[in-house]
Write a protein that holds these residues in place. Structure first.
Motif, PDB file in Angstrom:
ATOM      1  N   SER A 150       0.828  -1.211   0.000  1.00 52.19           N
ATOM      2  CA  SER A 150       0.000   0.000   0.000  1.00 52.19           C
ATOM      3  C   SER A 150       0.861   1.259   0.000  1.00 52.19           C
ATOM      4  N   LYS A 151       2.183   1.066   0.102  1.00 56.57           N
ATOM      5  CA  LYS A 151       3.112   2.184   0.010  1.00 56.57           C
ATOM      6  C   LYS A 151       4.424   1.670  -0.545  1.00 56.57           C
ATOM      7  N   PHE A 152       4.978   2.429  -1.475  1.00 61.74           N
ATOM      8  CA  PHE A 152       6.255   2.056  -2.086  1.00 61.74           C
ATOM      9  C   PHE A 152       6.801   3.331  -2.713  1.00 61.74           C
ATOM     10  N   LYS A 153       7.578   4.060  -1.954  1.00 63.33           N
ATOM     11  CA  LYS A 153       7.940   5.426  -2.335  1.00 63.33           C
ATOM     12  C   LYS A 153       9.450   5.597  -2.306  1.00 63.33           C
ATOM     13  N   LEU A 154       9.994   6.017  -3.442  1.00 57.54           N
ATOM     14  CA  LEU A 154      11.432   6.249  -3.571  1.00 57.54           C
ATOM     15  C   LEU A 154      11.746   7.690  -3.174  1.00 57.54           C
ATOM     16  N   LEU A 155      12.832   7.862  -2.403  1.00 59.44           N
ATOM     17  CA  LEU A 155      13.236   9.184  -1.938  1.00 59.44           C
ATOM     18  C   LEU A 155      14.713   9.401  -2.212  1.00 59.44           C
ATOM     19  N   ILE A 156      15.070  10.660  -2.443  1.00 56.87           N
ATOM     20  CA  ILE A 156      16.472  11.028  -2.536  1.00 56.87           C
ATOM     21  C   ILE A 156      16.710  12.143  -1.525  1.00 56.87           C
ATOM     22  N   ASN A 157      17.585  11.873  -0.576  1.00 61.52           N
ATOM     23  CA  ASN A 157      17.821  12.776   0.551  1.00 61.52           C
ATOM     24  C   ASN A 157      16.509  13.134   1.252  1.00 61.52           C
ATOM     25  N   GLY A 158      15.616  12.150   1.354  1.00 61.79           N
ATOM     26  CA  GLY A 158      14.366  12.326   2.086  1.00 61.79           C
ATOM     27  C   GLY A 158      13.264  13.022   1.321  1.00 61.79           C
ATOM     28  N   GLU A 159      13.521  13.399   0.060  1.00 62.49           N
ATOM     29  CA  GLU A 159      12.503  14.091  -0.738  1.00 62.49           C
ATOM     30  C   GLU A 159      12.127  13.262  -1.964  1.00 62.49           C
ATOM     31  N   SER A 160      10.925  13.529  -2.442  1.00 68.38           N
ATOM     32  CA  SER A 160      10.443  12.808  -3.614  1.00 68.38           C
ATOM     33  C   SER A 160      11.122  13.339  -4.871  1.00 68.38           C
ATOM     34  N   PRO A 161      11.607  12.474  -5.752  1.00 66.28           N
ATOM     35  CA  PRO A 161      12.233  12.941  -6.996  1.00 66.28           C
ATOM     36  C   PRO A 161      11.220  13.601  -7.936  1.00 66.28           C
ATOM     37  N   ILE A 162      11.751  14.261  -8.933  1.00 66.57           N
ATOM     38  CA  ILE A 162      10.941  14.937  -9.954  1.00 66.57           C
ATOM     39  C   ILE A 162      10.859  14.036 -11.182  1.00 66.57           C
ATOM     40  N   PRO A 163       9.663  13.794 -11.727  1.00 69.20           N
ATOM     41  CA  PRO A 163       9.553  12.919 -12.902  1.00 69.20           C
ATOM     42  C   PRO A 163      10.054  13.597 -14.170  1.00 69.20           C
ATOM     43  N   LEU A 164      10.754  12.840 -14.993  1.00 72.83           N
ATOM     44  CA  LEU A 164      11.210  13.311 -16.300  1.00 72.83           C
ATOM     45  C   LEU A 164      10.478  12.591 -17.428  1.00 72.83           C
ATOM     46  N   LEU A 196      19.719   7.475  -0.788  1.00 69.79           N
ATOM     47  CA  LEU A 196      18.604   6.907  -1.545  1.00 69.79           C
ATOM     48  C   LEU A 196      17.757   6.087  -0.577  1.00 69.79           C
ATOM     49  N   GLY A 197      16.470   6.404  -0.496  1.00 63.42           N
ATOM     50  CA  GLY A 197      15.621   5.733   0.473  1.00 63.42           C
ATOM     51  C   GLY A 197      14.374   5.136  -0.146  1.00 63.42           C
ATOM     52  N   LEU A 198      13.811   4.150   0.529  1.00 62.48           N
ATOM     53  CA  LEU A 198      12.548   3.542   0.122  1.00 62.48           C
ATOM     54  C   LEU A 198      11.658   3.425   1.346  1.00 62.48           C
ATOM     55  N   GLN A 199      10.440   3.943   1.225  1.00 63.59           N
ATOM     56  CA  GLN A 199       9.432   3.783   2.259  1.00 63.59           C
ATOM     57  C   GLN A 199       8.369   2.818   1.745  1.00 63.59           C
ATOM     58  N   ALA A 200       8.020   1.816   2.536  1.00 59.55           N
ATOM     59  CA  ALA A 200       7.068   0.805   2.093  1.00 59.55           C
ATOM     60  C   ALA A 200       6.122   0.440   3.227  1.00 59.55           C
ATOM     61  N   ASP A 201       4.956  -0.080   2.830  1.00 58.73           N
ATOM     62  CA  ASP A 201       3.997  -0.584   3.803  1.00 58.73           C
ATOM     63  C   ASP A 201       3.024  -1.502   3.074  1.00 58.73           C
ATOM     64  N   ALA A 202       2.330  -2.315   3.834  1.00 60.56           N
ATOM     65  CA  ALA A 202       1.339  -3.235   3.277  1.00 60.56           C
ATOM     66  C   ALA A 202       0.133  -3.261   4.195  1.00 60.56           C
ATOM     67  N   ASP A 203      -1.052  -2.934   3.657  1.00 60.27           N
ATOM     68  CA  ASP A 203      -2.260  -2.959   4.489  1.00 60.27           C
ATOM     69  C   ASP A 203      -3.077  -4.237   4.298  1.00 60.27           C
ATOM     70  N   PHE A 204      -2.752  -5.031   3.275  1.00 61.19           N
ATOM     71  CA  PHE A 204      -3.420  -6.309   2.999  1.00 61.19           C
ATOM     72  C   PHE A 204      -4.938  -6.125   2.861  1.00 61.19           C
ATOM     73  N   ALA A 205      -5.342  -5.000   2.299  1.00 60.45           N
ATOM     74  CA  ALA A 205      -6.768  -4.699   2.173  1.00 60.45           C
ATOM     75  C   ALA A 205      -7.408  -5.515   1.057  1.00 60.45           C
ATOM     76  N   ASP A 206      -8.619  -5.961   1.314  1.00 59.01           N
ATOM     77  CA  ASP A 206      -9.406  -6.663   0.306  1.00 59.01           C
ATOM     78  C   ASP A 206      -9.767  -5.698  -0.824  1.00 59.01           C
ATOM     79  N   MET A 207      -9.782  -6.190  -2.049  1.00 60.34           N
ATOM     80  CA  MET A 207     -10.062  -5.343  -3.209  1.00 60.34           C
ATOM     81  C   MET A 207     -11.396  -4.604  -3.075  1.00 60.34           C
ATOM     82  N   PHE A 208     -12.413  -5.248  -2.525  1.00 53.79           N
ATOM     83  CA  PHE A 208     -13.720  -4.603  -2.409  1.00 53.79           C
ATOM     84  C   PHE A 208     -13.690  -3.476  -1.390  1.00 53.79           C
ATOM     85  N   ILE A 209     -12.864  -3.597  -0.357  1.00 54.36           N
ATOM     86  CA  ILE A 209     -12.704  -2.514   0.607  1.00 54.36           C
ATOM     87  C   ILE A 209     -11.878  -1.387   0.003  1.00 54.36           C
TER      88      ILE A 209
END
Length: 702
Positions: A40-54, A117-130
């Motif tokens: 439910s979360k998978f976020k790449l960071l550089i020096n704690g900030e979100s990168p800019i998309p190219l 370079l950092g990665l923040q992740a999490d998993a909520d295991f939520a059912d698709m209908f929820i």
């Protein structure tokens, strides 16, 4: 589209355009399998900030590449990292139920630079209908998060007694890993690169890890795609947009293939319908049939496996009924929702029989009919005993399940069957196209049974079909508007709104020649044809709304079912008009991909108006361009009688159409259709089928 999705078999990853899984997105992002969100979360960071998309490329379904860079970073006037110093390249793919993501960092700063370079992740295991906000229910509890050198594991104890876990691993030493966060400190010189690979697994119970060497996994995945492309006939034409559509369609259908143990079949679509669907999977397999018959066989065997066995109002199930949808999440497993599987589809059962008939027509494989012989009987019994609720020869639907679907045809939204005065029709409802499916199924099955030595049973089916044909044309035809009603309501009153549904009747054989002509003309007039395709409902009807899901929008698959009928009947002018419109529509969408649906506004806006939340890729939208080829060739094999009917035509915007290695029966057929002057000629380049070709070629003049 503001998301990126990749899929392989039953695992799919849905992220934003930067490649991140973040909360509060229009599409509920995540890593999903078995109707459960394992990330439910998978976020790449550089020096704690979100990168800019190219750059973010979602055109290659099995692999995604995303380019990013760092923002300008200072603290208290001290430079941390100059803007656009570091290029980050994220490349990901899925193989054998494992997500592989490589992050490659390249420095363009003039001097040596150090960054985190950092990665923040999490998993909520939520059912698709929820996740989708459709249901709530009793769910399990999240367990501990285990951080170890080289990995993080999230755990969950389900109310369905299934323990789930998400395992994230990496192949470079980390600086720190705690909870759902891991970070790495890298130092790079100008022009120097460094990379690491994350793997993510969604596991249940005691499933073992399938992580393997990344390079080997990618090669195996690419090889499977090459095998898929090699199995398909080759299409060549001077109409380049049509060629692009065919390639996009076959690529999308490949990524949507899944196997739950009975052969590959197409799931309905991404992101929300990556599971077996009766109607959707059957129609997509029908569209794909001339290109790959093995998928049709896998679809039939999968549907046969889940065929209804009992009367269960909670699931809208009856004996012999083909399912609508199956889900594998916590709510389905604990019977809190009726989707394990759910049977609320009135058309899946005749479509199952139709696909079987057409598969035998293309392949000559009577052994398949013998294998599914008991399923045929049970499907026919459902049509006669449960589908025809009141013995009037028409198949009707009525919702029994409290958490089921009210409208059980392909237009399954609550407002899709509406009278001309604006009143919604009440069930039991008999839809027009369903009666055509039943007629087509019974006449086709009669031919198969006759070949299997069951002449008496075959004759009985033909008699039933003729009775249905007579009564249908009597009760559904609206003389005042020279068209068919979409349905009969609970009182057997015509639901007279002009819709696209009767267009599906063109391929069935249930219409007289004169009335079939009327249907084609009505579907291509200004009220029904938007310029980009046939609308689901005519302009001027009480329920018409070009922004709606089913009451004025354009659905490519709906058009494709109509096109097959037009091609079969030789309605070439109308057919070409519709194909031209859909090809033009495709130019307005990312990657030339026809979506699930789009709004029904006409071409005066000079652009197609997208529907806000259409699935893309979606199976029967992906299969639609394939029906262009079958319809343009007018090709309909009859393998049991060693015949192939063709009636080729070309669009005004093309001069040549060539198809090589088209599999029919036990051989192949190659054709070249070419315009010469004001006529269209067909050259049979190769024919190893042993079948006679009956050419109904109609000359074109301009």
């Amino acid at each position: 589209m503001n998301y990126r999705v990749i899929k392989e078999n039953d695992l799919f990853l849905l992220t934003d355009e930067k490649g991140d899984i973040v909360p509060n997105h229009t599409y509920e992002l995540g890593l999903y399998t078995k109707d459960t969100r394992f990330l439910s979360k998978f976020k790449l960071l550089i020096n704690g900030e979100s990168p800019i998309p190219l750059h973010s490329d979602g055109g290659e379904n099995y692999r995604s590449t995303i380019l990013l860079t760092n923002p300008h970073q200072e603290r208290d006037g001290e430079l941390i990292l100059w803007r656009e110093s570091i290029q980050l390249e994220r490349t990901r793919f899925i193989h054998d139920d494992v997500l592989y993501e490589t992050v490659k960092a390249t420095s363009y700063f003039p001097k040596e630079v150090t960054f985190n370079l950092g990665l923040q992740a999490d998993a909520d295991f939520a059912d698709m209908f929820i996740v989708r906000g459709f249901q709530n229910g009793k769910v399990g509890k999240k367990g501990s998060t285990i951080s170890e050198p080289g990995s993080i594991t999230f755990t969950y104890e389900g109310t369905d007694q299934i323990n789930r876990r998400t395992v994230i691993s990496w192949n470079e030493p980390e600086r720190n890993a705690h909870g759902g966060t891991v970070d790495f400190t890298w130092t790079l010189k100008h022009g120097e690169s460094k990379e690491l690979t994350f793997t993510v697994e969604a596991l249940q119970q005691d499933e073992a890890s399938k992580v393997t060497d990344q390079e080997s996994a990618l090669k195996a995945l690419q090889h499977s795609y090459q095998q898929w492309n090699d199995s398909l006939p080759r299409i060549r034409t001077d109409h380049h947009q049509l060629e692009k559509l065919i390639q996009r369609g076959t690529d999308d259908l490949r990524v949507l293939l899944t196997d739950v143990g009975h052969g590959s079949f197409p799931v309905a679509g991404l992101p929300w319908f990556g599971v077996p669907f009766g109607r959707d999977s059957l129609i997509a397999a029908l569209q794909l049939l001339p290109f790959n018959a093995e998928v049709a066989k896998g679809t039939l065997r999968t549907m046969a496996h889940y065929q209804g066995t009992k009367v269960d109002a909670w699931r809208d199930e009856q004996p012999g009924k083909i399912m609508h949808e199956i889900r594998y999440g916590e709510l389905a497993n604990t019977n809190q929702i009726p989707f394990a599987p759910y049977y609320g589809s009135v058309d899946s059962t005749p479509l199952f029989l139709m696909l079987l008939v057409e598969t035998v027509n293309w392949t000559g494989d009577l052994k398949l009919a013998e294998e599914l012989r008991s399923n045929i009987d049970r499907a026919l019994e459902w049509i006669d005993q449960y589908g025809d609720r009141d013995g009037d020869l028409f198949v009707e639907y009525h919702q029994e399940a409290s958490k089921g679907i009210a409208n059980q045809g392909w237009k399954d939204s609550g407002d899709s069957v509406v009278h001309r005065n604006g009143d919604y029709a009440k069930s039991p409802i008999a839809l027009s196209e369903v009666q055509g499916y039943v007629y087509q199924a019974k006449t086709g099955i009669a031919t198969l049974l006759e070949r299997l030595g069951e002449s008496e049973r075959a004759e009985a089916l033909r008699d039933q079909s003729e009775q249905l044909k007579e009564k249908f044309n009597q009760d559904f035809w609206m003389e005042d508007v020279q068209f068919y009603a979409i349905a009969l309501d609970e009182h057997k009153k015509q639901v007279g709104t002009i819709t696209s549904n009767p267009g599906h009747l063109l391929q069935s054989g249930i219409l007289t020649e004169e009335r079939a002509n009327r249907v084609s003309e009505q579907l291509t007039n200004d009220n029904m044809f938007s310029g980009y395709g046939i609308r689901t409902m005519a302009v001027g009807e009480a329920g018409y709304n070009p922004m709606s899901y089913h009451d004025g929008s354009v659905w490519p698959h709906d058009n494709s079912m109509i096109l097959l009928g037009m091609g079969k009947l030789g309605h070439q002018r109308q057919m070409n008009q519709v194909i031209d419109g859909l090809i033009e529509a495709s130019r307005h969408f990312e990657y030339d991909r026809l979506p699930e649906l789009f709004c029904g506004y006409d071409a005066s806006l000079n652009k197609v108006v997208p529907y806000p939340v259409a699935c893309s890729p979606q199976a029967w939208a992906a299969g639609t361009p394939l029906t262009f080829i079958q319809s343009l060739l007018g090709i309909f094999p009859d393998s049991l009688n060693n015949r192939i009917f063709i009636n080729p035509v070309l669009l005004d915007s093309m001069d040549e159409l060539q198809i090589d290695q088209l599999k029919v029966g036990e051989g192949v057929l190659s054709l070249n259709v070419k315009r010469v002057g004001n006529k269209v000629n067909v050259d049979i380049v190769k024919n190893t089928t042993g079948f006679d070709i009956e050419n109904r070629l109609t000359a074109q003049t301009h």
